[in-house]
Motif scaffolding. Structure first.
Motif, short mmCIF file in Angstrom:
data_model
loop_
_atom_site.label_atom_id
_atom_site.label_comp_id
_atom_site.label_asym_id
_atom_site.label_seq_id
_atom_site.Cartn_x
_atom_site.Cartn_y
_atom_site.Cartn_z
N ILE A 169 -2.64 -45.08 6.78
CA ILE A 169 -2.69 -46.21 5.83
C ILE A 169 -2.47 -45.62 4.44
CG2 ILE A 169 -4.08 -48.09 4.88
CD1 ILE A 169 -5.65 -48.13 7.49
N GLY A 170 -1.35 -46.02 3.82
CA GLY A 170 -1.01 -45.43 2.52
C GLY A 170 -0.69 -43.96 2.73
N SER A 171 -1.41 -43.09 2.03
CA SER A 171 -1.23 -41.65 2.18
C SER A 171 -2.38 -41.01 2.95
CB SER A 171 -1.10 -40.98 0.81
OG SER A 171 -2.28 -41.20 0.04
N ASP A 172 -3.25 -41.86 3.51
CA ASP A 172 -4.42 -41.35 4.22
C ASP A 172 -4.22 -41.41 5.73
OD1 ASP A 172 -5.90 -40.87 1.86
OD2 ASP A 172 -6.50 -42.98 1.77
N ILE A 173 -4.75 -40.39 6.42
CA ILE A 173 -4.73 -40.33 7.87
C ILE A 173 -6.11 -40.70 8.38
CG2 ILE A 173 -4.32 -38.84 9.88
CD1 ILE A 173 -2.67 -37.01 8.01
N TYR A 174 -6.14 -41.64 9.32
CA TYR A 174 -7.42 -42.06 9.90
C TYR A 174 -7.50 -41.58 11.35
CZ TYR A 174 -8.32 -45.10 5.89
OH TYR A 174 -8.57 -45.59 4.62
N ILE A 175 -8.65 -41.02 11.68
CA ILE A 175 -8.93 -40.61 13.06
C ILE A 175 -10.12 -41.43 13.54
CG2 ILE A 175 -9.55 -38.71 14.61
CD1 ILE A 175 -6.89 -38.21 13.33
N ASN A 176 -9.88 -42.27 14.54
CA ASN A 176 -10.94 -43.15 15.07
C ASN A 176 -11.61 -43.94 13.96
OD1 ASN A 176 -10.45 -42.15 17.66
ND2 ASN A 176 -12.00 -40.54 17.47
N SER A 200 5.61 -42.37 4.10
CA SER A 200 6.10 -43.12 5.26
C SER A 200 5.18 -42.87 6.45
CB SER A 200 7.53 -42.70 5.61
OG SER A 200 7.97 -43.33 6.79
N ALA A 201 4.56 -43.96 6.96
CA ALA A 201 3.64 -43.85 8.08
C ALA A 201 4.37 -43.86 9.42
CB ALA A 201 2.61 -44.97 8.05
N GLY A 202 5.60 -44.38 9.43
CA GLY A 202 6.36 -44.46 10.67
C GLY A 202 5.63 -45.30 11.72
N ILE A 203 5.65 -44.86 12.97
CA ILE A 203 5.02 -45.62 14.04
C ILE A 203 3.49 -45.58 13.93
CG2 ILE A 203 6.96 -45.23 15.61
CD1 ILE A 203 5.26 -43.10 17.03
N ALA A 204 2.97 -44.69 13.09
CA ALA A 204 1.51 -44.61 12.91
C ALA A 204 1.01 -45.64 11.91
CB ALA A 204 1.11 -43.21 12.47
N LYS A 205 1.90 -46.53 11.46
CA LYS A 205 1.46 -47.62 10.59
C LYS A 205 0.45 -48.49 11.34
CE LYS A 205 3.26 -51.55 7.95
NZ LYS A 205 4.48 -52.29 7.52
N ASN A 206 0.67 -48.59 12.62
CA ASN A 206 -0.28 -49.28 13.48
C ASN A 206 -1.05 -48.24 14.29
OD1 ASN A 206 0.66 -51.95 12.75
ND2 ASN A 206 2.46 -51.55 14.05
N PRO A 207 -2.28 -48.57 14.70
CA PRO A 207 -3.10 -47.60 15.44
C PRO A 207 -2.40 -47.12 16.71
CG PRO A 207 -4.44 -49.45 14.71
CD PRO A 207 -3.01 -49.83 14.46
N ILE A 208 -2.45 -45.79 16.95
CA ILE A 208 -1.89 -45.18 18.16
C ILE A 208 -3.02 -44.45 18.87
CG2 ILE A 208 -0.29 -43.47 19.09
CD1 ILE A 208 1.44 -43.88 16.60
N THR A 209 -3.32 -44.87 20.09
CA THR A 209 -4.34 -44.18 20.88
C THR A 209 -3.65 -43.17 21.80
OG1 THR A 209 -5.81 -46.10 20.84
CG2 THR A 209 -6.21 -44.44 22.54
N LEU A 210 -4.03 -41.93 21.60
CA LEU A 210 -3.40 -40.85 22.36
C LEU A 210 -3.94 -40.79 23.79
CD1 LEU A 210 -3.59 -38.08 19.60
CD2 LEU A 210 -1.62 -39.55 20.16
N ALA A 211 -3.05 -40.47 24.71
CA ALA A 211 -3.47 -40.28 26.10
C ALA A 211 -4.24 -38.96 26.22
CB ALA A 211 -2.25 -40.28 27.02
N GLU A 212 -4.77 -38.69 27.40
CA GLU A 212 -5.58 -37.50 27.61
C GLU A 212 -4.78 -36.20 27.60
OE1 GLU A 212 -8.85 -37.34 27.59
OE2 GLU A 212 -8.83 -39.50 27.19
N ASP A 213 -3.46 -36.32 27.56
CA ASP A 213 -2.62 -35.11 27.49
C ASP A 213 -1.65 -35.18 26.31
OD1 ASP A 213 -1.01 -37.13 28.40
OD2 ASP A 213 -0.06 -35.95 29.99
#
Length: 237
Positions: A156-163, A178-191
């Motif tokens: 969001i903006g220039s900040d990275i959010y984790i959980n 530019s946030a790219g596809i991370a503009k929206n929340p991305i939940t990573l898989a277990e790998d």
């Protein structure tokens, strides 16, 4: 009145025969002793020659065995140096481009530690080498681990959010624009891992759908040592 003893010719001949016989016997014994001694000497010489031949044969066998052992050692060393170390322990790689400035620069040479990720997993902020399109494609990138498996990433903006919480870090050369596809929340898989370059204005990384979250199997190893240029030799952070 004295008595005289007369010797006949027969007596003389008998005595002479006895002397001849004794002499013949003595000569025969001497000859036999000499022959026995000669045979013993000859036997000793044959045995010595046999022992010498055995020693030569044993020496040749030992030399052949020693040569084979040395050859096997060199083959093992060659195999380890050519195959085992580059594929499973250490690998040299060269930075291509400016996407990791100001931490790494173009054409710097790095050593990649592969063994760490055999016994463990990448950690946040590790600099890793990975194949974005799979190991069948001979193209690799050098980026930094930001998101770990199972986490939700959003920029969001220039900040990275984790959980949902801002990630405190100062590796970025410039603020993110530019946030790219991370503009929206991305939940990573277990790998999966979310990777960013430190020069975030130009880095082609997990923000782009062509790369996206990176599978664990595509991560080759951890960059831990800069070996060129020499005036920058040392561990990388």
């Amino acid at each position: 009145m004295s008595q005289e003893r007369n010797y006949s010719n027969d007596d003389f001949e008998d005595k002479q025969s006895t002397v001849d016989v004794d002499t013949y016997e003595n000569d025969s014994v001497s000859a036999l002793q000499e022959r026995t001694f000669s045979e013993e000497v000859l036997t000793d010489e044959v045995e010595q020659q046999g022992n010498h031949l055995d020693d030569n044969q044993n020496s040749k066998k030992e030399k052949r065995t020693s040569f084979i052992k040395e050859l096997l050692v060199y083959v093992v060393i060659f195999f380890i140096g050519l195959y085992i170390i580059p594929n499973y322990v250490l690998q040299r790689t060269v930075v291509d481009g400016d996407s990791m400035q100001n931490t790494l620069h173009n054409e710097e040479s790095l050593l990649i530690d592969k063994i760490s990720y055999v016994v463990g997993d990448p950690k946040r902020f590790d600099i890793v080498v990975f194949y974005p399109y799979g190991k069948d494609v001979d193209e690799y990138y050098v980026k930094r681990v930001i998101g770990l498996p199972g986490e939700t990433i959003q920029i969001i903006g220039s900040d990275i959010y984790i959980n949902g919480e801002i990630l405190k870090e100062n590796y970025g050369k410039d603020p993110i624009s530019s946030a790219g596809i991370a503009k929206n929340p991305i939940t990573l898989a277990e790998d999966e891992y979310f990777l960013l370059g430190d020069n975030r204005e130009i880095s082609f990384d997990s923000r782009y759908k062509e790369v996206g979250p990176v599978h664990r199997d595509y991560i080759e190893g951890k960059a831990f040592l800069r070996i060129w240029p020499l005036n920058k030799f040392g561990f990388v952070d």
